[in-house]
Enzyme design. Structure first.
Site, PDB file in Angstrom:
ATOM      1  N   CYS A  86       2.470  -0.726  -3.095  1.00 10.19           N
ATOM      2  CA  CYS A  86       3.288  -0.756  -2.275  1.00 10.19           C
ATOM      3  C   CYS A  86       3.458   0.351  -1.315  1.00 10.19           C
ATOM      4  O   CYS A  86       2.546   0.477  -0.545  1.00 10.19           O
ATOM      5  CB  CYS A  86       4.706  -1.078  -3.035  1.00 10.19           C
ATOM      6  SG  CYS A  86       6.096  -1.889  -1.740  1.00 10.19           S
ATOM      7  N   HIS A 203       3.584  -5.419  -7.274  1.00  7.43           N
ATOM      8  CA  HIS A 203       4.050  -4.609  -7.966  1.00  7.43           C
ATOM      9  C   HIS A 203       3.597  -4.770  -9.435  1.00  7.43           C
ATOM     10  O   HIS A 203       4.251  -5.714 -10.318  1.00  7.43           O
ATOM     11  CB  HIS A 203       5.566  -4.494  -8.166  1.00  7.43           C
ATOM     12  CG  HIS A 203       6.112  -3.722  -6.783  1.00  7.43           C
ATOM     13  ND1 HIS A 203       6.321  -2.420  -6.711  1.00  7.43           N
ATOM     14  CD2 HIS A 203       6.343  -4.175  -5.519  1.00  7.43           C
ATOM     15  CE1 HIS A 203       6.717  -2.029  -5.474  1.00  7.43           C
ATOM     16  NE2 HIS A 203       6.888  -3.260  -4.932  1.00  7.43           N
ATOM     17  N   GLU A 205       3.717  -3.040 -12.017  1.00  3.24           N
ATOM     18  CA  GLU A 205       4.630  -2.501 -12.836  1.00  3.24           C
ATOM     19  C   GLU A 205       5.863  -3.256 -13.212  1.00  3.24           C
ATOM     20  O   GLU A 205       6.619  -3.091 -14.002  1.00  3.24           O
ATOM     21  CB  GLU A 205       4.904  -1.221 -12.349  1.00  3.24           C
ATOM     22  CG  GLU A 205       6.119  -1.008 -11.389  1.00  3.24           C
ATOM     23  CD  GLU A 205       5.474  -1.115 -10.080  1.00  3.24           C
ATOM     24  OE1 GLU A 205       4.347  -1.789  -9.701  1.00  3.24           O
ATOM     25  OE2 GLU A 205       6.305  -1.047  -9.145  1.00  3.24           O
TER      26      GLU A 205
END
Lengths: 232, 736
Positions: A86, A203, A205
């Site tokens: 990002c 993302h 994560e």
């Protein structure tokens, strides 16, 4: 291997990255942007998401001048692994570690939503663990993720296997309906020439735990673990 | 100094209030003192018309860690040393003038309230009200507010996980923007905002002080008129990037170095004035501030301007003397300004200096002793007439039109999917969001435990307008129902009281009756009010907003891995708990269907609070026994809308064509009787047995199967329902 998670003023995915890395057994530590350490050769350097410097001027444009970026440049030049997620992707582009730019979403609005990704390269350290045909559910959360480069650069990226991920539908079909931000050729992530630097808007994560909606993002960390010996 | 009526009008202080101030000071106030008093005596800071009613609220309970009003937000014990703090606050008038910055700074302000207590903000919610979106100006406000909320929350990295939006003509020109924040942390890290310890320094940290927002608190305490746009300087501009640094520094201070400080306080309405004076009040001390030490972003600012500036992203830290350098170094490491601007004194006075000159010196007790007013209420004239409206005389819905009626309702501005909004908000950052926006309540995981926090906001202003006491009871009940529907036990409430001009007897009636109803509901449901905010004078020349006591409800999910959503699975049986399927026309009172299909707002909403508590208990008990796969609050839009929402959430059809809907089709499908849940289960018999034992009605609707919704005469393809519901808001906002 350990992971160095870089924190710029305005970074907010550092904790999420540390949590996700922990889920796959990788120990992570934070590095404040004013530090300029020499990263261990086997370390994975993570530039997490957020709004470094509040996105003032341009996303990532100020962060690239932070002292830590010299360390990141050196680590990349030495073949060490670097992933920018990002805002981290935006910083890598601003720092010229990756080609192209991230423009305002075509909708002109921020988008936080589920997306599906297909890996286009199954040989890079970040994607070699992702089997061909697998569709990864990984969310996006950005206002400026519309990847742009000129046609020559795009052709070159495609010809040299440097498109890491494209946005696709749940069945893995790459089409305009599945493109959440107007990115050229549905590009969600790209690699540098050596394949040791990955930038991606989605993302991984956040897709790290079934409780939080899925764990497809772990495939990227697990790929990395596949090429670097744990504990080395 | 001579004070004319024009000056008093500008600072919204009445002549009688001015005379009261003079009598208390035993002299004329200085300019700075007058400015400080007028801000602290404003409705926004002084709660002149609402405080006399707060005694109604239940404020204590086994989980409540703070005394209501004693700190910036209420704190709730979550067990095992964890606690949550939460609060809701309005930013209505700034948003009416400058929607993006008004809403953005509303978010910034409520975040500071939470991290001022040492807790890490983990969730934001926003309860919004606008006039109908058929009007271009309302659409402008709507788009601006949504963008502003996203702009601030996305940048600072706190997820916006929930809230609600309602549209009604009474909000035209005076939107309501109520922002709620929840923070969590360890009980031992809770901070106080009291300025304790005579001789300790006062340290101002964060943004430089400018002329923005001067008299914002006063602006919030008068009605909007044609000249309100000229109040634009009273609107502040937000810098979420700076607040992110401020938040990290303050949380670090609380978590790692609490012993360095005595207190931490945010600067919100009335800026340095309220921050410093209120922290001295809480500690029973005084303050001595030299405004020449306050860093400015503009030249030539007067003491008056510095004391009343509402520049955002500022905090007041009261370090222990011996740790001043440590505290300054911590903020400097986060690349934030931190400057000593004064000291804590023991004299109970607020002393304001500009270098060598004392420009104001008034007792804290005087400045904080805002006058209190009790206006005798008068029941609004139209209420009894609205109640007497003969709902049974309305022509019932023809069965052949039922499907289209449902699709129309699902696409309407009040019922359409809110995805257009929440896809613009980062609702996942921090990796705690277990149940995302779009359901009854959001569920946030408390990492390090198995527990979750269920959070929801609610208030149907139409019901409150029809009968304030009952409408407020329903607002609490429905917020609690939302929390129960995700498997949470409701534990506490924050409120945001949005009303018109309280000096008018009709508004005074609405305010008092709403507070009484709210308090009654909170008592029965066991949810004390731990924090809140009052926003009065929400009026335009066209009249007051609907009385809107917005409720923010916090619940605890014992096992976050078992949080519920409203998505049934194939093969589940759907049950309606809390009522029979057949309903009489009276349940159309104040309903969305009545408003959209008959262009009428009338009737008397009803609720039985003891019954409500019983129904909620049954749902929680059934879930505890593992009987439920999904649950959904059945309220706005009635049974048919709730069922359609379940079908969409689960991407599964529902076969309930054989449901016995009685003699009044519109009421059965779209009536809004309270205390109802839709639940999905694999063991309908066990749920029915539980319900019967508690004398709670339980009706079998049908099965989750296929790709159509069939309910009595309704027969619609899931794809058509999705198109109507998901696309509704986007189409309306495009002006199509």
């Amino acid at each position: 291997m350990r992971a160095a998670v870089v924190v710029f003023p305005g970074t907010w995915s550092d904790g999420d990255c540390i949590y996700a890395l922990g889920r796959v057994g990788v120990e992570a530590y934070r590095v404040w942007h004013r530090e300029a350490p020499v990263f261990a050769p086997n370390d994975l350097v993570v530039l997490p998401g957020g709004f470094s410097y509040g996105d003032h001027l341009r996303c990532g444009a100020i962060a690239r001048f932070s002292p830590v970026m010299q360390s990141v440049q050196a680590h990349a030049a030495a073949g060490g692994l670097v992933i920018g997620i990002c805002n981290g992707f935006q910083i890598l582009c601003e720092a010229a570690l990756l080609p192209g730019v991230l423009m305002r979403n075509a909708s002109l609005q921020f988008r936080c939503m589920p997306t599906h990704l297909v890996a286009e390269n199954h040989a890079s350290p970040f994607t070699r663990g992702i089997v061909i045909g697998r569709v990864l559910a990984v969310p996006i959360s950005h206002g400026e993720g519309n990847y742009f480069a000129d046609a020559t650069t795009l052709d070159m990226l495609e010809a040299t296997g440097r498109v890491a991920f494209r946005y696709a539908d749940a069945a893995g079909r790459v089409n305009s309906e599945a493109n959440p931000n107007g990115a050229q050729r549905n590009i969600a992530g790209i690699l540098n020439e050596r394949g040791n630097v990955l930038g991606m808007m989605p993302h991984p994560e956040r897709a790290c735990d079934p409780l939080l909606g899925g764990e497809d993002g772990n495939a990227i960390w697990q790929s990395v673990l596949g090429v670097v010996t744990v504990g080395a | 100094m001579p004070v004319d009526d024009r000056t008093l009008a500008q600072i919204a202080l009445s002549r009688a209030e001015y005379d009261r101030l003079v009598a208390m000071l035993e002299r004329e106030p200085t300019e700075v003192e007058l400015g400080m008093a007028s801000a602290l005596w404003s409705e926004h800071c002084g709660y002149k018309h609402s405080k006399p009613l707060f005694h109604h609220f239940p404020t204590t309970g086994p989980r409540v860690l703070t005394e209501a009003g004693a700190e910036n937000a209420g704190a709730i014990d979550l067990g095992d040393g964890w606690c949550a703090v939460f609060k809701m606050e309005s930013h209505n008038h700034p948003s009416a003038i400058e929607p993006y910055e008004g809403a953005a700074t509303g978010v910034g302000g409520i975040l500071r309230d939470i991290f001022a207590m040492g807790m890490r903000p983990v969730a934001l919610l926003d309860s919004l009200r606008f006039g109908p979106l058929s009007d271009a100006h309302n659409r402008h406000l709507f788009r601006g507010v949504v963008a502003g909320i996203g702009g601030y929350g996305n940048c600072i990295g706190v997820p916006t996980v929930g809230g609600e939006v309602q549209l009604a003509p009474e909000y035209s020109g005076n939107p309501l923007v109520n922002a709620m924040c929840v923070g969590v942390g360890r009980v031992e890290h809770l901070l106080s905002s009291a300025a304790r310890g005579v001789g300790n320094p006062l340290v101002l940290v964060g943004a430089d002080t400018g002329r923005d927002g001067i008299h914002g608190a006063t602006f919030a305490s008068v009605s909007l008129d044609a000249d309100s746009s000229e109040r634009r300087p009273a609107v502040q501009v937000g810098n979420p990037f700076l607040e992110k640094l401020l938040m990290e520094a303050c949380v670090e201070l609380a978590e790692q170095h609490k012993d360095w400080i005595e207190g931490l306080q945010d600067l919100g309405a009335a800026g340095l004035t309220s921050s410093a004076v209120e922290s001295a009040l809480r500690a029973g001390t005084g303050i001595d501030i030299d405004i020449s030490l306050v860093p400015r972003r503009e030249q030539g600012m007067t003491a008056y301007e510095v004391m009343l500036s509402e520049s955002q992203e500022r905090m007041l830290v009261i370090p222990k003397r011996e740790h001043l350098e440590d505290v300054l170094a911590l903020f400097h490491r986060w690349e934030i300004h931190a400057d000593v601007i004064g000291t804590v004194t023991g004299d109970g006075m607020a002393t304001i200096r500009d270098g060598a000159e004392v420009v104001g010196r008034a007792p804290i007790a005087t400045l904080t002793d805002a006058p209190q007013y009790v206006v005798e209420g008068r029941r609004p004239a139209g209420l009894d007439e609205a109640h007497a409206f003969d709902l049974a005389a309305l022509t019932d819905l023809e069965p052949a039109r039922a499907t289209q009626a449902l699709l129309d309702l699902l696409a309407s501005e009040n019922m359409a999917s809110r995805r257009w909004i929440f896809r613009q908000y980062d609702h996942q950052v921090l990796n705690n969001t277990v149940v995302p926006p779009g359901g009854d309540a959001a569920v946030i995981w408390l990492k390090g435990t198995n527990r979750g926090l269920a959070v929801a906001t609610d208030c149907n202003g139409r019901f409150v307008g029809l009968e304030p006491r009952i409408g407020a009871q329903i607002a609490v009940a429905e917020a609690a129902r939302n929390v129960v529907a995700v498997g949470g036990t409701p534990v506490a409430v924050t409120d945001c009281l949005n009303f018109g001009n309280p000096e008018r007897p009709e508004v005074a009636y609405q305010l008092e009756q709403s507070i009484i109803g709210l308090a009654e509901s909170c008592r029965v449901l066991g949810t004390p009010v731990v924090s809140g905010n009052a926003s009065l004078y929400n009026e335009t020349p066209n009249g007051a907003v609907l009385p809107t006591p917005t409720i923010g409800m916090l619940g605890i999910v014992a096992d976050v891995r078992r949080a519920l959503t409203c998505a049934p699975r194939a093969g589940d049986t759907l049950l309606l708990l809390g009522a029979t399927l057949a309903q009489d026309a009276l349940t159309l009172a104040g309903s969305e269907y009545l408003a959209t299909a008959h262009n009428t707002v009338a009737g008397l909403p009803r609720i039985d609070l003891d019954f409500e508590a019983r129904v909620q208990r049954i749902v929680l008990d059934a879930h505890a026994l593992g009987l439920l796969t999904a649950a959904h609050d059945c309220s706005d839009g009635g049974l048919a809308v709730a069922l359609a929402e379940c079908a969409l959430a689960g991407s599964i059809g529902i076969e309930a064509a054989g449901a016995v809907l009685g003699t009044r089709l519109d009421a059965a499908l779209f009536g809004e009787a309270q205390s109802r849940f839709l639940v999905a289960t694999q063991d309908a018999e066990a749920v029915r047995t539980l319900a019967q034992a508690a004398a709670v009605p339980c009706a079998v609707l049908g099965l989750a199967t296929g790709d159509r919704l069939r309910l009595g005469p309704i027969d619609a393809a899931l794809a058509d329902i999705r198109e109507a519901h998901e696309g509704g808001l986007g189409r309306i906002l495009s002006g199509l």
